[in-house]
Each structure stands twice: as structure tokens, then as C-alpha cells.
Design an enzyme around this catalytic site. Structure first.
Site: not given
Ligand code: DHB
Ligand code: FE
Length: 288
Positions: A12, A59, A194, A241
């Protein structure tokens, strides 16, 4: 009865939203990434979903560090698109299905998941980028209703992979007990490996990503043996995530087959990946 016909997992990354806004799908840098979504778009077209259950993480837009629900479910007629600072265009609000949301929340709470219900909810790039990517011709008229399910992947302690798998199972049971004939697709967003900050900023673990992409199809329960810290170590601080993907996979209760997957490095700081899964009942599998 409502039926979960399949699921799509996707990164995303905000940069995707920016590339869409700037029409860069055919730029040499972006083309291999966007080309990886062709089969997902074709599958979605024939799957004809009425509803998307969007499993994502906020977030810092709707929930900040002062109040951080482990699991939150939207229960509104619509959800505002907002930008929490990436400079992304604000999209048209996403339609909700409050009746289905409440059905889901009631079932999850009865199943001993302590859900934060949100009758007012703004959604960030974790929700909006996948919608923009997977409904590219919507022109802001979203063709599906949406149910946001937000999982805390931001502030520790995070829920474990096993807990997220169990949440997914409970979501699957709840949706499939809804008496309306709705076709439902589950999206799981974020990942893969990440890390955006700290000494490991820019960390990508291709070997682990490919293990996850494969194992989540064939043997998803193996992933429930991982701890949150295993995920942080192997996938990076934001690679957690992947919990959204595990939850998504848990919601598929039938015979699951892989329609498509794609993995592409580098997209921003993150390995960009997508996965399309079909979910058939026993009877549908036998008839096929
Ligand atoms: C990036 C990835 C994310 O998952 C996110 O939420 C923000 C930024 C990135 O790779 O730049
Ligand atoms: Fe993210």
C-alpha cells in the site's frame, strides 16, 4: 448467504498513489509494478464483489499513539479519505455497509475479540492506495461497499500472527453467516519486508518475502508459529504489516487456490507484492 469469493493482498506504499495521480503507470520505473496487477484486475472483474473487507493498518491518521486499538472495525455509512502527510490526493469517500459491519462486530465480540467499533472513521493510504490500484476506472464512484478492519501494526505490543490468524477465521465465519446474498472479497494490505527508520532503514529480505508469499498460500498455519519479534527481525519494523495478510488469509475458510502473484523490488523502500487467492466452497470445488 454472503460468500467470501476470494482475497487480494497488496502493498500500500504511498508512492503508488502518487504514481497513479501523476499517470505514471507506463513509465519504465513503474511499468513492471503496474503490469503485475493485470491478472488481479481481471480476476476482480469476474469475481464481481459487492463488498470489500479491507484489512489494513492505520498509520497515525485515525488512531494516534495516544489511543491505539489492537483491532478496530468501521461501522459507518461512509469513510473519509484523508492524507496524513504524504501529499496524496484525497479520494471520494468510500461507501460502507453499516448493517454488515455491525453483524461482523457482534460476531467478533461474541467470539471473544475485543473490537473498537468506529462510527466515524477516516482512512489513510493503507486503505485508499489499494482501492485506487484495484478499481482504477472507478472515477471516484467506488463499485463496492467497504468494511475497514484496522490492525495495530504501529505501536507495540502488537497482536501475534496466531491472534491475527484467529481473527481472520472469526471474520470468515461472521461474514459467511450473514443472511444476505453478497459476494465479498477480502483485501490484506501492506508489506512485504520494509523498515522506514532506524539503523536498518531500507532493509528488504527477499528470501523471507518469497517464503511468506509461498507459505501463506500452501501452509498458512506455519506462519502462526512466528512471533512478532521474528517478523520484526526478518521483515523489518514495518514489515510487521504482514499481520494484515495473515488475517486476510485466515478469513478464507474454503478450498483456496492461487490465481496470481507478483513480487517486484524496489518500490520506494519496500518490496512490492501482490497475491490473488480464490476461495471456493467444497461443493463449488467438486463441481469445477
Ligand atoms: C512506505 C511503505 C509503507 O507501508 C508505508 O505505510 C509508508 C511508506 C514506503 O515504502 O515508502
Ligand atoms: Fe504501511
Amino acid at each position: 448467504m454472503a460468500q467470501i469469493v476470494g482475497a487480494i493482498a497488496t502493498s500500500h506504499i504511498p508512492a503508488i498513489g502518487k504514481a497513479i495521480a501523476e499517470n505514471k503507470q507506463n513509465d519504465p520505473y513503474w511499468k513492471p509494478f503496474f503490469d503485475g496487477y493485470g491478472p488481479a484486475l481481471s480476476w476482480l472483474k469476474q469475481a464481481k464483489p459487492d463488498v470489500v473487507v479491507m484489512i489494513y493498518n492505520d498509520h497515525g491518521l485515525n488512531f494516534f499513539l495516544d489511543k491505539m486499538p489492537t483491532f478496530a472495525v468501521g461501522a459507518a455509512a461512509q469513510y473519509r479519505s484523508e492524507d496524513e502527510g504524504w501529499g496524496l490526493p484525497v479520494l471520494n469517500s468510500f461507501p460502507g455497509d453499516a448493517a454488515l459491519s455491525w453483524h461482523l462486530i457482534e460476531h467478533l465480540v461474541a467470539d471473544e475479540f475485543d473490537i473498537t467499533s468506529c462510527q466515524d472513521m477516516a482512512v489513510d493510504h493503507g486503505f485508499a492506495v489499494p482501492m485506487n490500484l484495484l478499481f482504477p476506472n472507478a472515477g471516484g464512484q467506488w463499485p463496492v461497499k467497504t468494511i475497514p478492519v484496522s490492525i495495530n501494526t504501529v505501536q507495540h505490543p502488537l497482536p501475534t500472527p496466531l491472534r491475527c490468524w484467529k481473527l481472520g477465521r472469526a471474520i470468515g465465519r461472521a461474514i459467511e453467516s450473514y443472511p444476505k446474498d453478497l459476494r465479498v472479497v477480502v483485501f490484506g494490505t501492506g508489506g512485504l519486508s520494509h523498515q522506514l527508520d532506524g539503523t536498518r532503514a531500507g532493509f528488504i529480505n527477499k528470501k523471507f518475502d518469497l517464503y511468506c508469499l509461498d507459505t501463506i498460500v500452501r501452509d498458512p498455519e506455519a506462519l502462526t508459529k512466528l512471533s512478532v519479534m521474528d517478523l520484526v527481525r526478518e521483515a523489518g519494523a514495518q514489515g510487521v504489516e504482514f499481520l494484515n495478510w495473515i488475517t486476510m488469509r485466515g478469513a478464507l475458510l474454503g478450498q483456496v487456490s492461487k490465481i496470481h502473484s507478483n513480487y517486484h523490488i524496489p518500490i520506494s523502500n519496500t518490496a512490492g507484492a501482490t497475491l490473488v487467492l480464490e476461495n471456493r466452497t467444497e461443493a463449488q470445488s467438486q463441481a469445477a
